[in-house]
Design a protein around this motif. Structure first.
Motif, PDB file in Angstrom:
ATOM      1  N   PHE A  80      43.253  39.457  31.015  1.00 62.57           N
ATOM      2  CA  PHE A  80      43.880  39.830  32.275  1.00 62.57           C
ATOM      3  C   PHE A  80      45.061  40.785  32.159  1.00 62.57           C
ATOM      4  N   ILE A  81      45.587  40.990  30.983  1.00 58.86           N
ATOM      5  CA  ILE A  81      46.785  41.833  30.859  1.00 58.86           C
ATOM      6  C   ILE A  81      46.531  43.244  31.382  1.00 58.86           C
ATOM      7  N   GLU A  82      45.461  43.848  30.951  1.00 58.07           N
ATOM      8  CA  GLU A  82      45.237  45.257  31.259  1.00 58.07           C
ATOM      9  C   GLU A  82      44.934  45.505  32.734  1.00 58.07           C
ATOM     10  N   ASN A  83      44.246  44.578  33.402  1.00 60.33           N
ATOM     11  CA  ASN A  83      43.806  44.843  34.777  1.00 60.33           C
ATOM     12  C   ASN A  83      44.549  44.014  35.826  1.00 60.33           C
ATOM     13  N   THR A  84      45.785  43.622  35.510  1.00 60.33           N
ATOM     14  CA  THR A  84      46.628  42.904  36.470  1.00 60.33           C
ATOM     15  C   THR A  84      47.927  43.672  36.683  1.00 60.33           C
ATOM     16  N   ASP A  85      48.332  43.801  37.945  1.00 59.83           N
ATOM     17  CA  ASP A  85      49.566  44.531  38.261  1.00 59.83           C
ATOM     18  C   ASP A  85      50.770  43.601  38.394  1.00 59.83           C
ATOM     19  N   LEU A  86      50.536  42.409  38.967  1.00 61.86           N
ATOM     20  CA  LEU A  86      51.631  41.466  39.205  1.00 61.86           C
ATOM     21  C   LEU A  86      51.159  40.046  38.917  1.00 61.86           C
TER      22      LEU A  86
END
Length: 278
Positions: free
Chosen positions: A238-244
């Motif tokens: 989830f790190i790469e495709n999460t903004d907040l």
């Protein structure tokens, strides 16, 4: 809805990003920003150190010099904040406090809807200290939600991808509620994740969290259950495709801290993504 935002200031890149994020949020919500600078008198005294007999006169001169330098630093920080807000057309105030930075911020924060601060903060404009004030220090007693901002501000202009880490604990519930009460439902794509060895228990938590958000007009909600350590799943998937990230603060309970608190600490240390910590 957010109407009053507190922005603690220092000379770091993180602080600049926090101001930019606060300006962006204020434009969306018509909120008033308050830039806060804390005169760390104890930090100045620690910088001077112990004084041998016979040198008190010179110590007083040194302390006075450092105090004058600190006041000039405060003036520059507040002027920079005021200039940015005026240029962007944001309603704003400037504030000064004396004392411990973390205590002063927490004391002031109870009168605000949110605090926006860098994930790493250095309130060293008033002393020679380069010590970082850990964001976790501000989470211990804060009742106000905190937006933690990385050094490099990179926030999308379109739909924002949100990951809510929810384990049913009081802290994660506070984060869920704060997000629902502060956010614009039309701006987000939401994933709720929980880690639980029991699927039935996980479904209960996920479904109730979804129902809460739906009642607040949120849609586009995805639910994720895992048996694995939540920190590892987030790091890998989830790190790469999460903004907040929306998370609870770390807890004094070892069990709760293992579930969500350790993830909060990991993401603060990673310093790459925006966090909303309840």
């Amino acid at each position: 809805m957010i109407k009053r935002i507190l922005v603690p200031l220092d000379f770091s890149k993180h602080s600049n990003s926090a101001i930019s994020f606060a300006v962006k949020l204020a434009k969306q919500t018509d909120a008033i920003l308050t830039g806060l600078v804390v005169l760390d008198i104890q930090g100045i005294e620690r910088a001077i150190g112990s004084v041998p007999l016979g040198a008190l006169h010179y110590a007083h001169i040194l302390e006075e010099t450092k105090m004058n330098e600190a006041k000039e630093s405060i003036r520059k920080l507040l002027y920079k904040f005021k200039e940015r807000c005026s240029r962007e057309g944001i309603k704003h105030f400037e504030a000064e406090e004396q004392g411990s930075p973390s205590f002063s911020i927490m004391k002031e924060s109870i009168y605000y809807d949110a605090v926006i601060v860098g994930l790493k903060t250095y309130f060293n404009c008033c002393s020679d200290s380069n010590n970082e004030l850990a964001l976790t220090d501000l989470l211990e007693e804060s009742v106000t939600p905190i937006f933690g901002v990385p050094a490099n501000l990179n926030f999308p202009q379109t739909k924002i991808k949100i990951l809510i880490a929810f384990d049913g604990s009081q802290n994660s519930a506070k984060a869920l509620q704060r997000f629902a009460q502060l956010a614009n439902p039309n701006s987000y794509n939401i994933t709720i994740i929980t880690s639980d060895p029991n699927k039935e228990a996980a479904d209960f938590k996920l479904n109730n969290a979804e129902a809460y958000l739906t009642a607040h007009s949120f849609n586009n909600i995805r639910k994720v259950w895992t048996k694995e350590n939540i920190k590892e799943i987030v790091k890998n998937d989830f790190i790469e495709n999460t903004d907040l990230f929306v998370l609870g603060a770390h807890s004094k309970s070892a069990v709760i801290d293992f579930m969500v608190g350790s993830l909060t600490k990991f993401l603060i240390k990673l310093d790459r993504k925006h966090l909303l910590i309840g």
